[in-house]
Design a protein around this motif. Structure first.
Motif, PDB file in Angstrom:
ATOM      1  N   PHE A   1       0.813  -1.228   0.000  1.00  0.00           N
ATOM      2  CA  PHE A   1       0.000   0.000   0.000  1.00  0.00           C
ATOM      3  C   PHE A   1       0.845   1.277   0.000  1.00  0.00           C
ATOM      4  N   LEU A   2       2.168   1.124  -0.126  1.00  0.00           N
ATOM      5  CA  LEU A   2       3.035   2.305  -0.017  1.00  0.00           C
ATOM      6  C   LEU A   2       2.720   3.339  -1.101  1.00  0.00           C
ATOM      7  N   ASN A   3       2.282   2.858  -2.256  1.00  0.00           N
ATOM      8  CA  ASN A   3       1.988   3.789  -3.358  1.00  0.00           C
ATOM      9  C   ASN A   3       0.543   4.237  -3.386  1.00  0.00           C
ATOM     10  N   ASP A   4      -0.194   3.944  -2.338  1.00  0.00           N
ATOM     11  CA  ASP A   4      -1.588   4.394  -2.228  1.00  0.00           C
ATOM     12  C   ASP A   4      -1.661   5.406  -1.083  1.00  0.00           C
ATOM     13  N   PRO A   5      -1.377   6.667  -1.367  1.00  0.00           N
ATOM     14  CA  PRO A   5      -1.241   7.644  -0.266  1.00  0.00           C
ATOM     15  C   PRO A   5      -2.497   7.791   0.584  1.00  0.00           C
ATOM     16  N   GLN A   6      -3.669   7.392   0.026  1.00  0.00           N
ATOM     17  CA  GLN A   6      -4.894   7.534   0.822  1.00  0.00           C
ATOM     18  C   GLN A   6      -5.018   6.458   1.897  1.00  0.00           C
ATOM     19  N   VAL A   7      -4.160   5.437   1.831  1.00  0.00           N
ATOM     20  CA  VAL A   7      -4.226   4.370   2.837  1.00  0.00           C
ATOM     21  C   VAL A   7      -3.292   4.718   3.993  1.00  0.00           C
ATOM     22  N   GLN A   8      -3.870   4.874   5.193  1.00  0.00           N
ATOM     23  CA  GLN A   8      -3.059   5.140   6.383  1.00  0.00           C
ATOM     24  C   GLN A   8      -2.375   3.861   6.842  1.00  0.00           C
ATOM     25  N   LEU A   9      -1.093   3.949   7.138  1.00  0.00           N
ATOM     26  CA  LEU A   9      -0.348   2.792   7.643  1.00  0.00           C
ATOM     27  C   LEU A   9      -0.030   3.040   9.115  1.00  0.00           C
ATOM     28  N   VAL A  10      -0.422   2.094   9.968  1.00  0.00           N
ATOM     29  CA  VAL A  10      -0.228   2.278  11.407  1.00  0.00           C
ATOM     30  C   VAL A  10       0.515   1.078  11.984  1.00  0.00           C
ATOM     31  N   GLY A  11       1.709   1.311  12.484  1.00  0.00           N
ATOM     32  CA  GLY A  11       2.499   0.268  13.148  1.00  0.00           C
ATOM     33  C   GLY A  11       2.290   0.356  14.646  1.00  0.00           C
ATOM     34  N   VAL A  12       2.056  -0.792  15.283  1.00  0.00           N
ATOM     35  CA  VAL A  12       1.752  -0.776  16.717  1.00  0.00           C
ATOM     36  C   VAL A  12       2.878  -1.474  17.477  1.00  0.00           C
ATOM     37  N   GLU A  13       3.521  -0.720  18.364  1.00  0.00           N
ATOM     38  CA  GLU A  13       4.647  -1.259  19.131  1.00  0.00           C
ATOM     39  C   GLU A  13       4.205  -1.716  20.518  1.00  0.00           C
ATOM     40  N   GLY A  14       5.089  -2.454  21.157  1.00  0.00           N
ATOM     41  CA  GLY A  14       4.814  -2.996  22.482  1.00  0.00           C
ATOM     42  C   GLY A  14       4.994  -1.936  23.555  1.00  0.00           C
ATOM     43  N   GLY A  15       3.888  -1.505  24.145  1.00  0.00           N
ATOM     44  CA  GLY A  15       3.959  -0.475  25.184  1.00  0.00           C
ATOM     45  C   GLY A  15       4.267  -1.033  26.564  1.00  0.00           C
ATOM     46  N   GLY A  16       4.347  -2.359  26.676  1.00  0.00           N
ATOM     47  CA  GLY A  16       4.743  -2.991  27.941  1.00  0.00           C
ATOM     48  C   GLY A  16       3.959  -2.468  29.123  1.00  0.00           C
ATOM     49  N   LYS A  17       4.660  -1.986  30.141  1.00  0.00           N
ATOM     50  CA  LYS A  17       4.025  -1.470  31.347  1.00  0.00           C
ATOM     51  C   LYS A  17       3.666   0.012  31.197  1.00  0.00           C
ATOM     52  N   GLY A  18       3.896   0.546  29.995  1.00  0.00           N
ATOM     53  CA  GLY A  18       3.565   1.964  29.760  1.00  0.00           C
ATOM     54  C   GLY A  18       4.796   2.740  29.329  1.00  0.00           C
ATOM     55  N   LEU A  19       4.584   3.753  28.478  1.00  0.00           N
ATOM     56  CA  LEU A  19       5.730   4.492  27.938  1.00  0.00           C
ATOM     57  C   LEU A  19       6.392   5.382  28.978  1.00  0.00           C
ATOM     58  N   HIS A  20       5.705   5.634  30.102  1.00  0.00           N
ATOM     59  CA  HIS A  20       6.312   6.436  31.167  1.00  0.00           C
ATOM     60  C   HIS A  20       7.328   5.607  31.960  1.00  0.00           C
ATOM     61  N   THR A  21       7.330   4.273  31.760  1.00  0.00           N
ATOM     62  CA  THR A  21       8.302   3.410  32.428  1.00  0.00           C
ATOM     63  C   THR A  21       9.437   3.094  31.440  1.00  0.00           C
ATOM     64  N   THR A  22      10.408   2.281  31.870  1.00  0.00           N
ATOM     65  CA  THR A  22      11.409   1.799  30.912  1.00  0.00           C
ATOM     66  C   THR A  22      11.061   0.373  30.485  1.00  0.00           C
ATOM     67  N   GLN A  23       9.937  -0.139  30.974  1.00  0.00           N
ATOM     68  CA  GLN A  23       9.563  -1.522  30.670  1.00  0.00           C
ATOM     69  C   GLN A  23       8.629  -1.593  29.473  1.00  0.00           C
ATOM     70  N   HIS A  24       9.190  -1.273  28.313  1.00  0.00           N
ATOM     71  CA  HIS A  24       8.419  -1.384  27.079  1.00  0.00           C
ATOM     72  C   HIS A  24       9.407  -1.609  25.944  1.00  0.00           C
ATOM     73  N   CYS A  25       8.898  -1.763  24.733  1.00  0.00           N
ATOM     74  CA  CYS A  25       9.794  -1.892  23.588  1.00  0.00           C
ATOM     75  C   CYS A  25       9.287  -1.045  22.433  1.00  0.00           C
ATOM     76  N   ALA A  26       8.807   0.166  22.779  1.00  0.00           N
ATOM     77  CA  ALA A  26       8.240   1.075  21.782  1.00  0.00           C
ATOM     78  C   ALA A  26       9.364   1.927  21.187  1.00  0.00           C
ATOM     79  N   THR A  27      10.153   1.289  20.313  1.00  0.00           N
ATOM     80  CA  THR A  27      11.370   1.898  19.798  1.00  0.00           C
ATOM     81  C   THR A  27      11.096   3.143  18.957  1.00  0.00           C
ATOM     82  N   LEU A  28      10.131   3.045  18.048  1.00  0.00           N
ATOM     83  CA  LEU A  28       9.862   4.183  17.164  1.00  0.00           C
ATOM     84  C   LEU A  28       9.126   5.297  17.899  1.00  0.00           C
ATOM     85  N   CYS A  29       8.315   4.920  18.887  1.00  0.00           N
ATOM     86  CA  CYS A  29       7.557   5.929  19.634  1.00  0.00           C
ATOM     87  C   CYS A  29       8.463   6.733  20.550  1.00  0.00           C
ATOM     88  N   THR A  30       9.459   6.103  21.143  1.00  0.00           N
ATOM     89  CA  THR A  30      10.233   6.801  22.185  1.00  0.00           C
ATOM     90  C   THR A  30      11.743   6.771  21.954  1.00  0.00           C
TER      91      THR A  30
END
Lengths: 395, 273
Positions: free
Chosen positions: A242-271
């Motif tokens: 779908f990369l060439n279909d700009p109208q399609v939103q692409l959403v990647g979901v990362e592991g938020g673990g115990k929450g992004l305010h902690t260090t116990q997650h794996c949300a690499t792109l988010c944080t």
């Protein structure tokens, strides 16, 4: 190397000199065989008759009704081995075979890539070693057992937190000493060039099929395509369609673990911040000095402090966006989804479903979303039971 | 002449180059041990900054990295350490570092600070000559030498490019694999050193797996300009964890043995085969 394997400023091949000849050899073989009619014939036959492609695109009616918009599931969980990983291991395994290699090694987190590699090792009669963090060996013992039954040797890695990162370190170390007869069958769309490109290539059928199936079933393209992201192989596979279909939103979901305010997650792109690990310049979870941080996530397959460089590029360019959901939300969704659709989703894939659940009531009812159901959840029942014992909940 | 050229030209034998992870097992003990190595006759020091994911290293140096990280060693503290060593006695210092540590500190700034601390050269374990431009110019601007690795599976054409990009010495990896002690010296050493000597005049130092005075002697006889000993030395730290004086004594004695075992170079113009 013919190409540097860059995705904008990301990617590359930052590895010790000893590995360069092996990476060059794989790059050359990949470029040669990806268009080779015999290779393609063999691979397509394996995809169809052995793995079970194409996978269905399923309209999840009860889940759709509950969230208030239309949800389709790309059923990679129905593939042989129970996850999308087989797409890549058949591709790379066949490549190894065409190259005349006789031994395979692989890293694994949840065990799904290890299992898919063990399957291909058995199928092609190749000696197979799987490196797996000791923590993951303990929490994914069903997959460990399956790999052994298939004839692979599972090597527990004690270093670090005993998770995917440490398994990759150890597999790379082993490879430096055995580059001459051993093919490193890399599992995620990360690591040094040419792996991010190779893994994406062999996962592209997911996106190609999903796009075509959506056009056939819904008469139009989806509005949203979502997938979980650890290293990011299933996500890049479905996004690629779908990369060439700009109208399609692409959403990647990362592991938020115990929450992004902690260090116990794996949300690499988010944080995370940009650095160099396992051969690639990409986003990492690291401290201010560049030491890689420990991660934690209920889902072993997402528990990784880096991410494939193409995802870093898609984030940077804004083509895809990356969000996270935490362990508790994942468990909630695991239960309600299982009972609504009669499908036990892998905890990894449940991250994408949990994000859709968060959108409940927020999107117009005609919205079409495709979630990549990248794997089935049988492997996770002990973990789910540990966190939410059935006896406590339903008796 | 750069400090390595001066060092190699003065010696009539291969240079003795011990490797330490800075801050292993603690800042102070590490300082004591490195100073002792200098006193025992090290000609050049190879020092590493600990990293959480050292993929080029075997178990001995991985454990050393963990000990040093536990002791709170950061790149900034490592620079302070180097200042203290060069103040103790001027000695050429080669730094071995994983790339992410430089990227986070800022490569330009780190190399400037390393030069100010008295450093001589930088080798990035996970940066090959294909990306040499990321390190070569910042190193040159800082007045530092570059060191790149050559391995037994590196083809001649690439060895030539490695030699071109190297201003310090070629770090010649004796085997296919990670750092760590080995029973016997790899039989890849002799042909690799011979290939390099045929292709370039750049100094050639050999490391990985050199564990005994006998190994060091064989490497020197193969024509190496320097012998790098890492895991065997780091192992002395692991062996007597609660006894720094014992570590120091073992390292001192081992380095003296190695130095004594290194053969004199034959006079110029005669064959040393």
């Amino acid at each position: 190397m013919k190409s540097k394997g860059r995705f904008g400023p990301f990617g590359g091949y930052y590895v010790p000199e000893v590995l360069i000849p092996a990476l060059e050899e794989i790059e050359a073989a990949f470029e040669q065989f990806r268009q080779d009619p015999n290779f393609l014939k063999d691979l397509n036959a394996l995809y169809t008759d052995y793995a079970g492609r194409p996978t269905p695109l399923y309209h999840a009616r009860r889940f759709s009704e509950a969230v208030g918009f239309i949800v389709y599931l790309k059923r990679e969980d129905l593939l042989h081995g129970g996850a999308h990983k087989i797409n890549n291991t058949l591709g790379q395994g066949l490549l190894a075979r065409y190259m005349g290699k006789t031994k395979l090694i692989a890293e694994t987190g949840a065990g799904q890539h290890g299992l898919a590699t063990a399957i291909v090792g058995a199928l092609f009669g190749m000696e197979t070693k799987i490196f797996m963090g000791a923590t993951d060996v303990a929490r994914q013992n069903v997959n460990v057992h399956k790999m052994k039954l298939l004839g692979a040797e599972v090597i527990p890695v004690e270093g670090g937190t005993g998770t995917l990162k440490d398994a990759i370190n150890e597999a790379l170390r082993y490879w430096t000493a055995h580059v001459e007869d051993t093919f490193y069958l890399f599992g995620t769309a990360g690591g040094p060039h040419p792996y991010p490109t190779i893994v994406r290539h062999f996962q592209e059928p997911i996106g190609r099929e999903a796009r075509q199936q959506c056009l056939e079933k819904a008469g139009r393209l989806p509005d949203i395509v979502t997938a979980c992201v650890g290293g990011g192989s299933n996500a890049i596979g479905i996004f690629s369609g779908f990369l060439n279909d700009p109208q399609v939103q692409l959403v990647g979901v990362e592991g938020g673990g115990k929450g992004l305010h902690t260090t116990q997650h794996c949300a690499t792109l988010c944080t995370g911040t940009v650095g160099v690990l396992h051969g690639a310049r990409t986003y990492l979870l690291q401290d201010e000095n560049g030491q890689i941080r420990d991660t934690e996530c209920i889902s072993a397959g997402l528990d990784y402090p880096g991410v494939g460089p193409e995802h870093a590029y898609l984030k940077e360019t804004g083509r895809a966006r990356y969000v996270s959901v935490c362990d508790e939300e994942v468990l909630d969704t695991f239960f309600l989804f299982s009972r609504m659709e009669g499908i036990l989703p892998a905890l990894e894939s449940t991250h994408a479903l949990a994000w859709l659940w968060q959108q409940k009531g927020l999107l117009p009812p005609e919205t079409i979303a495709i979630a990549n159901l990248s794997g089935r959840g049988d492997k996770d029942i002990d973990i789910v039971e540990h966190h939410r014992p059935l006896t406590a909940r339903f008796l | 002449m750069n400090p390595y050229q001066i060092c190699f030209s003065r010696l009539n034998r291969a240079a003795l180059i011990p490797f330490f992870v800075i801050g292993d097992p603690s800042y102070d003990v590490s300082l004591q041990l490195v100073k002792a190595a200098v006193d025992a006759g090290a000609d050049i020091l190879e020092l590493g900054i600990p990293f959480s994911d050292p993929v080029a290293d075997g178990p001995t140096i991985q454990k050393a990295d963990l000990r040093a990280l536990k002791a709170g060693i950061t790149p900034a503290k490592a620079l302070q350490f180097i200042r203290e060593i060069t103040a103790y006695k001027p000695i050429p210092i080669g730094l071995l570092v994983y790339y992410n540590l430089l990227v986070q500190y800022g490569t330009e700034r780190f190399l400037q600070d390393f030069k100010k601390a008295g450093g001589t050269s930088v080798l990035v374990a996970d940066l090959s000559i294909d990306d040499a431009e990321e390190i070569a110019l910042p190193a040159k601007n800082a007045g530092l030498e570059t060191v790149f690795m050559a391995t037994p599976n590196t083809p001649d054409e690439r060895l030539r490019r490695i030699a071109e990009k190297t201003t310090g010495f070629i770090y010649t990896v004796s085997l296919l694999g990670t750092t760590g002690e080995r029973e016997a010296l790899s039989n890849a050493v002799r042909p690799l050193v011979a290939r390099l000597k045929r292709l370039t005049d750049k100094p050639v130092c050999v490391g990985f797996g050199i564990s005994t005075p006998q190994h060091a002697c064989e490497v020197a006889r193969a024509g190496a300009d320097g012998v790098i000993i890492g895991s065997r030395i780091v192992k002395f730290i692991e062996e007597t964890p609660d006894n720094p004086d014992k570590m120091q004594e073992n390292i001192r004695r081992f380095l003296l043995e190695v130095r004594t075992a290194l053969p004199s170079k034959s006079p110029k113009g005669t064959s040393n085969s």
